[in-house]
Design a protein around this motif. Structure first.
Motif, PDB file in Angstrom:
ATOM      1  N   GLY A 189       0.809  -1.217   0.000  1.00 29.96           N
ATOM      2  CA  GLY A 189       0.000   0.000   0.000  1.00 29.96           C
ATOM      3  C   GLY A 189       0.840   1.264   0.000  1.00 29.96           C
ATOM      4  O   GLY A 189       0.511   2.249  -0.673  1.00 29.96           O
ATOM      5  N   ILE A 190       1.954   1.247   0.757  1.00 35.95           N
ATOM      6  CA  ILE A 190       2.841   2.410   0.801  1.00 35.95           C
ATOM      7  C   ILE A 190       3.464   2.662  -0.570  1.00 35.95           C
ATOM      8  O   ILE A 190       3.571   3.809  -1.023  1.00 35.95           O
ATOM      9  N   LEU A 191       3.875   1.587  -1.246  1.00 34.54           N
ATOM     10  CA  LEU A 191       4.449   1.728  -2.586  1.00 34.54           C
ATOM     11  C   LEU A 191       3.509   2.499  -3.502  1.00 34.54           C
ATOM     12  O   LEU A 191       3.900   3.475  -4.148  1.00 34.54           O
ATOM     13  N   ASN A 192       2.287   2.039  -3.576  1.00 39.74           N
ATOM     14  CA  ASN A 192       1.338   2.635  -4.505  1.00 39.74           C
ATOM     15  C   ASN A 192       0.808   3.972  -4.009  1.00 39.74           C
ATOM     16  O   ASN A 192       0.380   4.798  -4.821  1.00 39.74           O
ATOM     17  N   SER A 193       0.857   4.216  -2.690  1.00 43.56           N
ATOM     18  CA  SER A 193       0.495   5.536  -2.173  1.00 43.56           C
ATOM     19  C   SER A 193       1.493   6.587  -2.640  1.00 43.56           C
ATOM     20  O   SER A 193       1.111   7.692  -3.040  1.00 43.56           O
ATOM     21  N   PHE A 194       2.782   6.244  -2.592  1.00 45.84           N
ATOM     22  CA  PHE A 194       3.810   7.156  -3.099  1.00 45.84           C
ATOM     23  C   PHE A 194       3.591   7.418  -4.581  1.00 45.84           C
ATOM     24  O   PHE A 194       3.770   8.545  -5.060  1.00 45.84           O
ATOM     25  N   ASN A 195       3.213   6.393  -5.305  1.00 46.33           N
ATOM     26  CA  ASN A 195       2.990   6.540  -6.739  1.00 46.33           C
ATOM     27  C   ASN A 195       1.802   7.454  -7.018  1.00 46.33           C
ATOM     28  O   ASN A 195       1.845   8.295  -7.927  1.00 46.33           O
ATOM     29  N   LEU A 196       0.737   7.320  -6.225  1.00 48.25           N
ATOM     30  CA  LEU A 196      -0.449   8.157  -6.417  1.00 48.25           C
ATOM     31  C   LEU A 196      -0.186   9.606  -6.016  1.00 48.25           C
ATOM     32  O   LEU A 196      -0.787  10.526  -6.578  1.00 48.25           O
ATOM     33  N   MET A 197       0.700   9.831  -5.030  1.00 41.11           N
ATOM     34  CA  MET A 197       0.991  11.192  -4.580  1.00 41.11           C
ATOM     35  C   MET A 197       1.837  11.966  -5.565  1.00 41.11           C
ATOM     36  O   MET A 197       1.960  13.194  -5.459  1.00 41.11           O
ATOM     37  N   ASP A 198       2.444  11.275  -6.526  1.00 39.89           N
ATOM     38  CA  ASP A 198       3.351  11.935  -7.451  1.00 39.89           C
ATOM     39  C   ASP A 198       2.575  12.687  -8.529  1.00 39.89           C
ATOM     40  O   ASP A 198       2.836  12.548  -9.720  1.00 39.89           O
ATOM     41  N   GLY A 199       1.608  13.477  -8.094  1.00 43.17           N
ATOM     42  CA  GLY A 199       0.830  14.260  -9.033  1.00 43.17           C
ATOM     43  C   GLY A 199       1.008  15.750  -8.843  1.00 43.17           C
ATOM     44  O   GLY A 199       0.626  16.543  -9.695  1.00 43.17           O
ATOM     45  N   LEU A 200       1.601  16.151  -7.716  1.00 44.62           N
ATOM     46  CA  LEU A 200       1.855  17.564  -7.427  1.00 44.62           C
ATOM     47  C   LEU A 200       3.360  17.807  -7.391  1.00 44.62           C
ATOM     48  O   LEU A 200       4.128  16.969  -6.914  1.00 44.62           O
ATOM     49  N   ASP A 201       3.769  18.953  -7.863  1.00 49.13           N
ATOM     50  CA  ASP A 201       5.190  19.275  -7.949  1.00 49.13           C
ATOM     51  C   ASP A 201       5.849  19.231  -6.578  1.00 49.13           C
ATOM     52  O   ASP A 201       5.430  19.916  -5.640  1.00 49.13           O
ATOM     53  N   GLY A 202       6.887  18.415  -6.455  1.00 45.80           N
ATOM     54  CA  GLY A 202       7.698  18.375  -5.245  1.00 45.80           C
ATOM     55  C   GLY A 202       7.094  17.653  -4.066  1.00 45.80           C
ATOM     56  O   GLY A 202       7.732  17.576  -3.009  1.00 45.80           O
ATOM     57  N   LEU A 203       5.882  17.102  -4.190  1.00 41.75           N
ATOM     58  CA  LEU A 203       5.209  16.508  -3.036  1.00 41.75           C
ATOM     59  C   LEU A 203       5.926  15.248  -2.555  1.00 41.75           C
ATOM     60  O   LEU A 203       6.308  15.155  -1.388  1.00 41.75           O
ATOM     61  N   VAL A 204       6.113  14.266  -3.429  1.00 38.87           N
ATOM     62  CA  VAL A 204       6.759  13.013  -3.024  1.00 38.87           C
ATOM     63  C   VAL A 204       8.221  13.252  -2.648  1.00 38.87           C
ATOM     64  O   VAL A 204       8.726  12.665  -1.683  1.00 38.87           O
TER      65      VAL A 204
END
Length: 396
Positions: free
Chosen positions: A102-117
């Motif tokens: 779940g953490i893996l794919n949460s990081f992937n989903l968060m990579d939609g805003l500049d600089g967030l991840v």
């Protein structure tokens, strides 16, 4: 619009690997962990170049997560508690598998805003670095420092407006590496100080190596103090890598130690009990207020709050017709939060006593309820195109 590169993960992973392999010499002990990271990186890299269907991604991610769990199991037995109940053998591995995946794919989903991840990873790695300073292992400081350096340098180009994105190769890899590091760092809470060596130490100049060496004759004792909560049972595991001097040669040797310490045994042998002390007693109200206020500011850097800041800011900027109206709405929103939480906290304290809020914050039922609320809140951000079910629920 100008296309933006999405292979920032290549830079991140290359920097981390180069630092680890340069400064950490016992890489064999973390081989499964690094192999899993390589699998995740290659998966993300290929997905950035050409899209991979989700069943294949799930299968490959599962292989990498299993390698991570096997690597962690060589260091510590994963004990997972839920509502003061320790999950039995087998179930704990399944829960750990789901959490890491779940953490893996949460990081992937968060990579939609500049600089967030990138900023999110920088904060987690910085906290892990501070927590690993007293660790007897050199891997954790090197590892966390590598992630700090890689994300800090990359953040300059990934911050708004982004000139390069992490891509799946970066977000998935950072999620995998940070998951492993956080679990590794959790064992440090049981260690009290560093390992103490006791024995008849000898020092002599070795002609082959060309410098002085220290060695023990007859026997050696390693002592490591542990912080153990007596209701818990402990599976103690340790590995020792050493050289045995035989004549003029130094022969490598490895030993593994395993010991199961039941809760009853720990209670019988616990002679020195340290009483808890209340460090707040005797402090002024201003000291308590400023400490709590400073803690609140630091809470902005926690993962659950930090990731919500850009979402909240964009919410007010997009719904407001002017800058002045946006500032007004934001101030009204902030003041409402302060008023509601202060009023609720005051009423709960008056009615149920000063310890009620702490009991509420640590109650597993209340935390599950808050989790469900925030989960529904997160689902509400999906549009009709991305999640039709959630859209129907929130557009009734």
């Amino acid at each position: 619009t100008k296309p933006i590169p999405r292979l920032g993960g290549v830079i991140i992973f290359s920097v981390i690997l180069s630092i680890i392999f340069t400064f950490f010499h016992d890489i064999d002990s973390k081989m499964l962990f690094m192999l899993g990271a390589l699998i995740i990186f290659v998966l993300g890299f290929l997905d950035d170049i050409r899209s991979i269907n989700w069943p294949l991604k799930f299968f490959i991610q599962s292989i990498a997560v299993v390698l991570l769990i096997i690597s962690l199991n060589e260091i510590q037995y994963p004990i997972i508690k839920f509502a003061n109940y320790t999950l039995p053998f087998g179930v704990n591995y399944f829960v750990l598998f789901i959490l890491i995946l779940g953490i893996l794919n949460s990081f992937n989903l968060m990579d939609g805003l500049d600089g967030l991840v990138t900023g999110f990873s920088l904060i987690i790695a910085s906290m892990c670095f501070l927590m690993s300073l007293n660790s007897p292992s050199t891997f954790l400081p090197y590892f966390s420092s590598a992630i700090i350096g890689a994300t800090l340098g990359f953040l300059k180009f990934n911050a708004n407006p982004a000139r390069i994105f992490l891509g799946d190769s970066g977000s998935l890899t950072l999620g995998y590496l940070l998951s492993g590091m956080v679990i590794l760092i959790s064992v440090n809470k049981y260690l009290n100080g560093s390992i103490i060596e006791k024995g008849n130490i000898q020092t002599e100049n070795d002609n082959i190596l060309g410098y002085e060496v220290n060695y023990y004759t007859d026997s050696i004792v390693w002592e490591q103090k542990l912080n153990i909560d007596t209701p818990d049972s402990i599976l103690l595991k340790a590995s020792v890598s050493l050289f045995v001097k035989k004549g003029e040669d130094y022969l490598p040797a490895d030993e593994t130690i395993r010991a199961w310490l039941p809760s009853a045994t720990l209670k019988e042998n616990t002679n020195n009990t340290v009483a808890a002390t209340n460090h707040v007693v005797g402090k002024s109200l201003w000291w308590i207020f400023l400490t709590a206020f400073g803690g609140g500011l630091l809470a902005l850097l926690t993962p659950c709050v930090y990731s919500m800041i850009p979402i909240t800011v964009s919410f007010f900027t997009k719904r407001s017709k002017s800058v002045a109206e946006g500032k007004k709405n934001a101030l009204l929103y902030a003041a409402s939060i302060v008023f509601i939480f202060t009023l609720l906290g005051f009423l709960i304290t008056v009615v149920f006593g000063p310890a009620a809020l702490n009991q509420l914050a640590t109650n597993w039922i209340a935390n599950l309820l808050f989790f469900a609320i925030f989960l529904l809140f997160g689902i509400s951000f999906f549009s009709k195109n991305t999640c039709s079910t959630a859209s129907k629920i929130f557009h009734l």
